[in-house]
Design an enzyme around this catalytic site. Structure first.
Site, short mmCIF file in Angstrom:
data_model
loop_
_atom_site.label_atom_id
_atom_site.label_comp_id
_atom_site.label_asym_id
_atom_site.label_seq_id
_atom_site.Cartn_x
_atom_site.Cartn_y
_atom_site.Cartn_z
N HIS A 288 -2.00 -30.20 25.24
CA HIS A 288 -0.97 -29.26 24.79
C HIS A 288 -1.20 -28.79 23.34
O HIS A 288 -0.57 -27.83 22.91
CB HIS A 288 0.43 -29.90 24.91
CG HIS A 288 0.69 -31.03 23.96
ND1 HIS A 288 0.58 -32.35 24.32
CD2 HIS A 288 1.08 -31.04 22.66
CE1 HIS A 288 0.91 -33.12 23.30
NE2 HIS A 288 1.22 -32.34 22.28
N ASP A 321 -3.07 -34.57 30.12
CA ASP A 321 -2.75 -34.09 28.76
C ASP A 321 -3.85 -34.47 27.77
O ASP A 321 -3.59 -34.96 26.67
CB ASP A 321 -1.40 -34.64 28.29
CG ASP A 321 -0.87 -33.88 27.05
OD1 ASP A 321 -1.33 -32.76 26.80
OD2 ASP A 321 -0.04 -34.45 26.32
N SER A 402 0.35 -35.54 17.65
CA SER A 402 -0.25 -35.46 18.99
C SER A 402 -1.77 -35.38 18.90
O SER A 402 -2.33 -34.59 18.14
CB SER A 402 0.28 -34.23 19.73
OG SER A 402 1.65 -34.39 19.99
#
Length: 560
Positions: A288, A321, A402
């Protein structure tokens, strides 16, 4: 009734024909009435003229020139007359006391200016008044005198005694003022150049300089004395290296292998973190983070030393992901060591490194608070959802962390920071969409899974997903994971697939995986995704109220 007291005669009580002031008489109070006063029976005394009206004021009423208080100017001239009465204590006129006798006192002729001179010519009652100007007018024969001192009055002024004055020193006579004249009028002065004078001037200048310097030093000393400088004790600098297992030691060894990613594409921008996998420039991060540039965009990487490089996307998988990007031309790359996430125990210390809110190089620490935590993060359905059998940590993780590494006490990467539980809206969502801050619930993809996916992405550009060949009903709210019914899906079990071969049927409810209970369809997917294709799983299945166990060998399919 009352004993009359003698009172000072007033200067305005002049008897008719009795002479001038100063020639008055005094009475002794021996029994005889004063001359000119009526006898007790009303008859005039012998030798006295008949009583008549007084020619002047006979009472204490002031005259035109002032109040009776000015009568003290004639003090010493006691006056008696036929028209005057002796004033009593209250200032009112009254008859002389009974038995009083007037005794005439000799008049000092030599001092009386109003006495009749030897020639016999009478002197007027008042001499001409040189001050007879308005408002007083010229005095009449018996008018009161103005309140001024007559020039010919016999008055001895008070003597003023001055202290002896010191004689002035002798000197030149005073000179007339001449602004341009030199002192004493000696003509033009001749300037004398004197060595002594120069020495004196030099000494004066030196003294002034020394005084200024001394004053400044003294002021500084005084100021330091009044306001001493404040200095606190401090430990000496600690130049020693930190222990490798400390947070500082872990950060020092890990930060050189961490990078910070900036992405522009598809009309949006994103930031995140990654870490170096090898010396070739491969970097692992979250899908993402770079998703907006998957179909074209710019990706730049900033190394810990400040070097910025462009990067290309090697591949990504939204189901896991995870994504791999690569930089070229970079030197002195510091790849991080990958650890075994299966050996992690709850309570192990961990350190998270990243760029939360674009704050690069942020280091936080915590522990592993749980393992095998099934989470579904990302989109609403299909391949947009990431199913992760995650490591849970209380190390603060925020948006921007992230893709960053979660390392153990030996500095080995055991997970990829991917999602957080946000408390901003109380929902069950995971990830960064809500942009909420950390509440101590962070989730990382286990490194063992990340290693496999990264290798597949680098080698083939795609990652494979393990599958059992059945469609799970995510709308089922009972306990366990339910295989969809034929009424809802025309082919809920893939013919010839792993589930079909293991004997799974539409409507079956799977309650355990390898002896561990599951409570939802998402948990079943997470358990499957945590394995590799070809692995065997034992499932506990409930059908028509009966339980049975089946072994399923996982198949594979290519992800996006």
């Amino acid at each position: 009734m009352f004993e009359r007291k003698a009172s000072r005669a007033k200067w305005w009580s002049r008897p008719d024909g009795a002479g001038a002031p100063g020639a008055g008489s005094s009475w002794t109070g021996a029994g005889d009435a004063p001359p000119g006063s009526p006898a007790p029976n009303g008859a005039a005394p012998e030798g006295a003229p008949a009583a008549g009206p007084a020619q002047g004021p006979a009472s204490g009423v002031p005259g035109p020139c002032g109040p009776p208080e000015h009568a003290d100017q004639g003090a010493g001239h006691a006056v008696a007359g036929t028209a005057d009465a002796v004033p009593d204590d209250r200032g009112a006129a009254g008859p002389p006391p009974t038995g009083a006798t007037l005794v005439a006192s000799p008049a000092p002729e030599q001092n009386n200016p109003y006495a009749t001179p030897a020639g016999g010519t009478p002197v007027p009652a008042f001499r001409p008044d040189p001050y007879g100007t308005p408002p007083y007018g010229r005095p009449g024969p018996y008018a009161p005198a103005p309140p001024v001192q007559h020039p010919n009055a016999q008055h001895t002024p008070p003597q003023i005694v001055l202290p002896p004055q010191r004689p002035l020193p002798a000197g030149p006579p005073p000179q007339p003022y001449a602004p341009w004249q030199r002192p004493w009028g000696q003509g033009p002065a001749v300037r004398q150049r004197s060595r002594t004078g120069r020495l004196v001037l030099g000494a004066v200048a030196l003294a002034l300089t020394a005084g200024v310097l001394g004053g400044g030093i003294g002021a500084a000393i005084h100021e330091d004395t009044d306001n001493p400088r404040v200095e606190f004790a401090q430990a000496p600098p600690d130049e020693g290296a930190r222990a490798p297992g400390s947070v500082a030691g872990i950060a020092a060894s890990t930060l050189p292998g961490v990078v910070y990613i900036h992405v522009r594409g598809d009309g949006s921008e994103a930031t995140g973190t990654g870490f170096i996998l090898d010396a070739k420039g491969h970097i692992l991060t979250n899908h993402h983070v770079v998703e907006s540039a998957m179909d074209g965009g710019d990706v730049s990487v900033t190394f810990n030393n400040g070097d910025v490089r462009s990067a290309e996307i090697i591949g990504g998988d939204s189901g896991y992901d995870l994504a791999v990007i690569k930089v070229t031309g970079a030197r002195d790359l510091r790849p991080l060591t990958l650890g075994d996430s299966d050996s992690v125990q709850v309570g192990d210390p961990v350190v998270a490194i990243g760029a939360p809110y674009d704050l690069e190089g942020t280091v936080t620490s915590g522990i592993i608070s749980a393992k095998d935590r099934p989470i579904a993060a990302g989109g609403e359905e299909g391949s947009d959802i990431s199913y992760v059998n995650a490591l849970q940590t209380d190390a603060p993780i925020n948006p921007g962390n992230s893709g960053g590494p979660l390392v153990n006490a030996r500095g080995q990467v055991i997970g990829i920071n991917s999602a957080i539980r946000s408390a901003d809206n109380g929902s069950d969502s995971y990830g960064e969409q809500s942009q909420g801050g950390s509440i101590g619930l962070g989730f990382a993809i286990p490194m063992n899974q990340g290693k496999r996916v990264a290798e597949e992405l680098i080698n083939s550009g795609r990652a494979t997903h393990p599958v059992i060949g059945v469609n799970v009903d995510l709308r089922y709210f009972g306990d366990g994971a339910k295989v969809m019914d034929s009424a809802d899906d025309p082919q809920p079990v893939t013919p010839g697939g792993p589930g079909d071969r293991a004997g799974l049927r539409p409507g079956d409810i799977i309650t355990e995986v390898d002896g561990k209970a599951i409570h939802s369809g998402e948990e079943l997917i997470v358990k499957i995704r945590s394995r590799r294709p070809g692995d065997t799983m034992r499932l506990t299945v409930e059908r028509d109220g009966e339980q049975r166990q089946v072994d399923v060998t996982l198949g594979s399919e290519t992800g996006d």
